[in-house]
Design a protein around this motif. Structure first.
Motif, PDB file in Angstrom:
ATOM      1  N   LEU A 200      25.381  74.761  93.124  1.00 59.71           N
ATOM      2  CA  LEU A 200      25.016  74.072  91.889  1.00 59.71           C
ATOM      3  C   LEU A 200      24.889  72.565  92.113  1.00 59.71           C
ATOM      4  CD1 LEU A 200      27.231  75.973  89.277  1.00 59.71           C
ATOM      5  CD2 LEU A 200      24.726  75.866  89.276  1.00 59.71           C
ATOM      6  N   TYR A 205      23.182  69.695  89.817  1.00 58.42           N
ATOM      7  CA  TYR A 205      24.143  69.755  88.706  1.00 58.42           C
ATOM      8  C   TYR A 205      25.407  68.952  89.057  1.00 58.42           C
ATOM      9  CZ  TYR A 205      21.308  73.461  86.650  1.00 58.42           C
ATOM     10  OH  TYR A 205      20.278  74.172  86.099  1.00 58.42           O
ATOM     11  N   GLY A 215      22.567  69.207  82.467  1.00 57.18           N
ATOM     12  CA  GLY A 215      22.556  69.022  83.902  1.00 57.18           C
ATOM     13  C   GLY A 215      23.943  69.035  84.508  1.00 57.18           C
ATOM     14  N   SER A 216      24.884  69.704  83.831  1.00 59.75           N
ATOM     15  CA  SER A 216      26.259  69.741  84.325  1.00 59.75           C
ATOM     16  C   SER A 216      26.805  71.169  84.283  1.00 59.75           C
ATOM     17  CB  SER A 216      27.149  68.816  83.479  1.00 59.75           C
ATOM     18  OG  SER A 216      27.327  69.348  82.181  1.00 59.75           O
ATOM     19  N   PHE A 217      28.004  71.341  84.849  1.00 52.09           N
ATOM     20  CA  PHE A 217      28.714  72.621  84.749  1.00 52.09           C
ATOM     21  C   PHE A 217      30.203  72.338  84.670  1.00 52.09           C
ATOM     22  CE2 PHE A 217      28.613  71.718  89.282  1.00 52.09           C
ATOM     23  CZ  PHE A 217      29.889  72.078  89.717  1.00 52.09           C
ATOM     24  N   ILE A 226      27.373  76.609  82.436  1.00 56.43           N
ATOM     25  CA  ILE A 226      26.324  75.784  83.019  1.00 56.43           C
ATOM     26  C   ILE A 226      25.409  75.304  81.892  1.00 56.43           C
ATOM     27  CG2 ILE A 226      24.438  75.710  84.703  1.00 56.43           C
ATOM     28  CD1 ILE A 226      25.808  78.155  86.049  1.00 56.43           C
ATOM     29  N   PRO A 228      21.877  73.777  81.675  1.00 60.60           N
ATOM     30  CA  PRO A 228      20.646  73.399  82.375  1.00 60.60           C
ATOM     31  C   PRO A 228      19.881  72.291  81.665  1.00 60.60           C
ATOM     32  CG  PRO A 228      20.807  75.789  82.081  1.00 60.60           C
ATOM     33  CD  PRO A 228      21.842  75.159  81.204  1.00 60.60           C
ATOM     34  N   THR A 229      19.003  71.645  82.398  1.00 57.22           N
ATOM     35  CA  THR A 229      18.143  70.607  81.818  1.00 57.22           C
ATOM     36  C   THR A 229      16.901  71.203  81.163  1.00 57.22           C
ATOM     37  OG1 THR A 229      17.067  70.364  83.966  1.00 57.22           O
ATOM     38  CG2 THR A 229      18.860  68.847  83.473  1.00 57.22           C
ATOM     39  N   ALA A 269      18.341  71.340  88.467  1.00 57.15           N
ATOM     40  CA  ALA A 269      18.501  70.435  87.325  1.00 57.15           C
ATOM     41  C   ALA A 269      17.546  69.251  87.409  1.00 57.15           C
ATOM     42  CB  ALA A 269      19.942  69.936  87.267  1.00 57.15           C
TER      43      ALA A 269
END
Length: 691
Positions: A200, A205, A215-217, A226, A228-229, A269
């Motif tokens: 990831l 990410y 864009g993070s987890f 998660i 996503p963008t 991402a």
């Protein structure tokens, strides 16, 4: 939605075509509209669809203002059932088209792809003044996410329409990386959680334990979330030991489950993602190019440039080796992609299958822009390379050449009320859409003398105001626009000016006030940029219509005349003391169209009706940031050089940029630079008088 069973790609006469079979008889695109094609639309749709089926590579749709060109495009898309790219000349028009296509195809994927810079000052070097300008940019995160959504949709669906600006031809991430670096998970699959988290991070990410940012987890016990963008929904993955136990998507705000899934693919991402192997390969290749370039510079006796290049490049190599990133990494993109010098970069076009269709909207503006992008970029980078600020590989981070663009597109439909010579020369079929569904005809055009023109204009606007309608007035300079707007207010006429120093959001607000009736008249230098859709406007006045130049060319005049073609009382007044060739051709073309339209109405018993259209939505609402201006004009960076250059050099630079903008039909930018040039020349004149 029907399932694709088989795609067979054929190559016939140099043109790629696809035969696609589907399960069931459900249409790939579902067009939603309260209207059926009318006027010239049915014949235009039929001819364009037939041309696509016959394999015509280029076609042109000449659609007069208000004839419903977007609706025609939507019907062609519905009939032909293939992925679509729509290229628009600027962000404002692209946003309007995006909104319209979203309303036509609410059940399909309509995406938006424009430059994600709110502000962009490119890296540059002015040798005569030994002036180096660092790259400076502000990225709009919302638009960046929309770009990622567009890329993901292109690679995963066929019912996709991407509305893009000319940024579609700029360098983009390698589609092979986007396709191969994704993560595929399925319920019941065994995975090593640490390896998954590393993967990831590798595809862009960031780990955030507090909040679920795009864009993070985050990992909490055996639960991985998660964000996503490329989509609004979060992804929830539960583990039982090292086995995937449950997958579902959820609403980020209220945490409600949206859909339970058996399997899922997680895409990168960011547009630019790469692997450690690619970084190692790139660093080795960059070192080799650096050695060759240093030897070349030293043979030429350029020791200073060689030393500068060595220090800058070695610093970048160190950052790449330790962090995997450096400022200006895009200048090394050829080394990451494995491309040879001079080979075209990857762009949005490379994410499509071969059988996609391209619509080029307002082609009379867009085509010159597509032609000019490469040359403008090369002239700037030449100084950076020659004076040791960049390796020659920087040349390969660029927009596509026009010929490269043409080689990457399959079938193209040019759309404009005034197509240029290129479109007409290459098109295997030219389709006219002159008859409007509303029965509206092109406006009457009158030429009146300039003597007492303002008094005459005031009288005309007062009559328009009595009917509850609006007016547009176009002038040649920003100062004139401001003065005339102030003058009209003295006659109890609510007037505002519109010019290039207003950012896109403020310009939109001015036009919204005009439509709502808060304003009676808008005065502007260039009233074409927005593709103004203003049915309340029944009068367009053109001051100084006989002034030769890009603001009064045949194409510009026809476009301005079209601004009042959505109202049954439409009228255009040109204030001039002579009729120029451009005026003559514009009037003749308007009268030709008007004659065809009137004859059609008489034959079919049609009474023209003013278009009734809902108030414009705020197309910029999704992109607004707190207390930030959205689209700062790129040309502002030229004005920033005034403090660092002698006035003579600054004036020469302005003149060069003005003619460049005019040649690309960026009329408003040209006018803005011209006004600054006039101020500088006046300052130079005063300086000489004071000596």
């Amino acid at each position: 939605m029907k399932r694709i069973i088989k795609i067979i790609t054929l190559k016939q006469g140099g043109l790629h075509q696809s035969s696609v079979k589907y399960e069931g008889d459900i249409m790939l695109y579902e067009l939603v509209s309260d209207y059926e094609p009318a006027g010239d639309q049915p014949q235009a749709i039929e001819k364009l669809v037939e041309g696509l089926k016959k394999g015509y590579r280029f076609q042109t749709l000449i659609g007069v203002t208000g004839s419903g060109k977007t609706f025609t495009m939507a019907n062609v898309i519905k009939e032909i059932e293939r992925p679509v790219l729509v290229i628009s000349p600027n962000k404002t028009l692209a946003a309007q088209l995006y909104t319209e296509f979203k309303s036509f195809f609410p059940r399909n994927k309509v995406e938006f792809f424009i430059s994600y810079y709110d502000y962009y000052q490119p890296e540059a070097y002015v040798p005569t003044k030994d002036l180096y300008i660092e790259k400076s940019a502000d990225i709009n995160e919302v638009i960046a996410r929309m770009r990622m959504s567009a890329i993901k949709s292109i690679m995963t669906r066929r019912d996709v329409i991407v509305v893009a600006s000319v940024s579609a031809i700029y360098a983009c991430g390698d589609p092979r990386d986007f396709d191969t670096l994704n993560i595929k998970l399925a319920v019941g699959e065994r995975v090593k959680l640490n390896d998954l988290l590393k993967h990831l991070v590798q595809i862009g990410y960031e780990r955030k334990e507090d909040v679920g940012l795009t864009g993070s987890f985050r990992l909490r016990g055996d639960t991985l979330e998660i964000f996503p963008t490329y989509q609004d929904e979060g992804i929830h993955i539960e583990f039982f030991g090292d086995e995937v136990d449950r997958i579902y998507t959820f609403d980020r705000l209220n945490r409600d489950i949206i859909e339970r899934l058996d399997r899922i693919t997680i895409y990168p991402a960011k547009e630019y993602v790469t692997t450690e192997e690619k970084i190692t390969m790139a660093v080795k290749s960059i070192r080799q190019e650096l050695e060759e370039r240093l030897a070349e510079l030293r043979r030429q006796g350029k020791e200073l440039e060689a030393q500068r290049l060595y220090q800058r490049t070695m610093n970048d190599i160190e950052l790449l080796s330790t962090l995997g990133y450096c400022t200006g990494i895009e200048n090394y993109s050829r080394h990451f992609d494995g491309r040879k010098p001079g080979e075209p970069p990857y762009s949005l076009l490379d994410y499509y299958d071969e059988d996609y269709i391209v619509f080029i909207d307002e082609s009379h503006i867009t085509i010159p822009q597509l032609r000019a992008m490469y040359h403008g970029e090369m002239s700037r980078k030449k100084s950076l390379v020659e004076y040791g600020f960049r390796l020659p590989c920087a040349y390969d981070n660029r927009p596509l050449k026009f010929e490269e663009f043409l080689s990457k597109v399959n079938q193209v439909i040019f759309v404009s009320a005034t197509p240029g010579p290129f479109e007409l020369e290459v098109s295997e079929q030219v389709v006219e859409q002159i008859i409007r569904p509303t029965g509206l005809v092109d406006p009457l055009v009158e030429v009146r003398p300039t003597r007492y023109q303002i008094d005459d204009l005031v009288k005309e606007i007062v009559e328009v105001k009595k009917r509850g309608e609006r007016a547009l007035v176009t002038v040649l300079t920003k100062k004139t626009a401001e003065m005339l707007a102030e003058y009209l207010v003295e006659f109890n006429i609510r007037a505002l000016y519109l010019h290039s120093e207003l950012d896109a959001i403020k310009r939109f607000e001015v036009l919204k006030k005009l439509r709502s009736g808060e304003v009676d008249v808008v005065v502007g230098v260039n009233l074409l940029r927005e593709g103004l859709d203003l049915p309340e406007v029944s009068l367009v006045a053109i001051l100084d219509a006989d002034t030769e130049g890009f603001l009064r060319s045949e194409t510009t005049l026809i476009q301005i005349i079209g601004r009042t073609a959505r109202n049954e009382n439409g009228k255009v007044i040109m204030y001039a003391d002579k009729i120029t060739p451009a005026m003559q051709r514009a009037i003749e073309e308007t009268n030709r169209r008007r004659k065809i339209q009137i004859e059609y109405n008489e034959k079919h018993g049609i009474k023209p009706q003013t278009i009734v259209k809902p108030m414009m939505e705020d197309i910029f609402a999704p992109f607004k940031e707190e207390e930030e201006e959205l689209y700062k004009v790129y040309e502002d960076s030229i004005f920033a050089l005034k403090e660092s250059l002698p006035l003579e050099d600054y004036a020469a630079l302005l003149e060069e940029e003005m003619y460049k903008a005019a040649s690309e039909l960026r009329y408003e930018d040209a006018a803005k630079i011209r006004d600054e040039l006039f101020r500088v020349k006046e300052e130079l004149k005063n300086n000489k008088l004071n000596k």
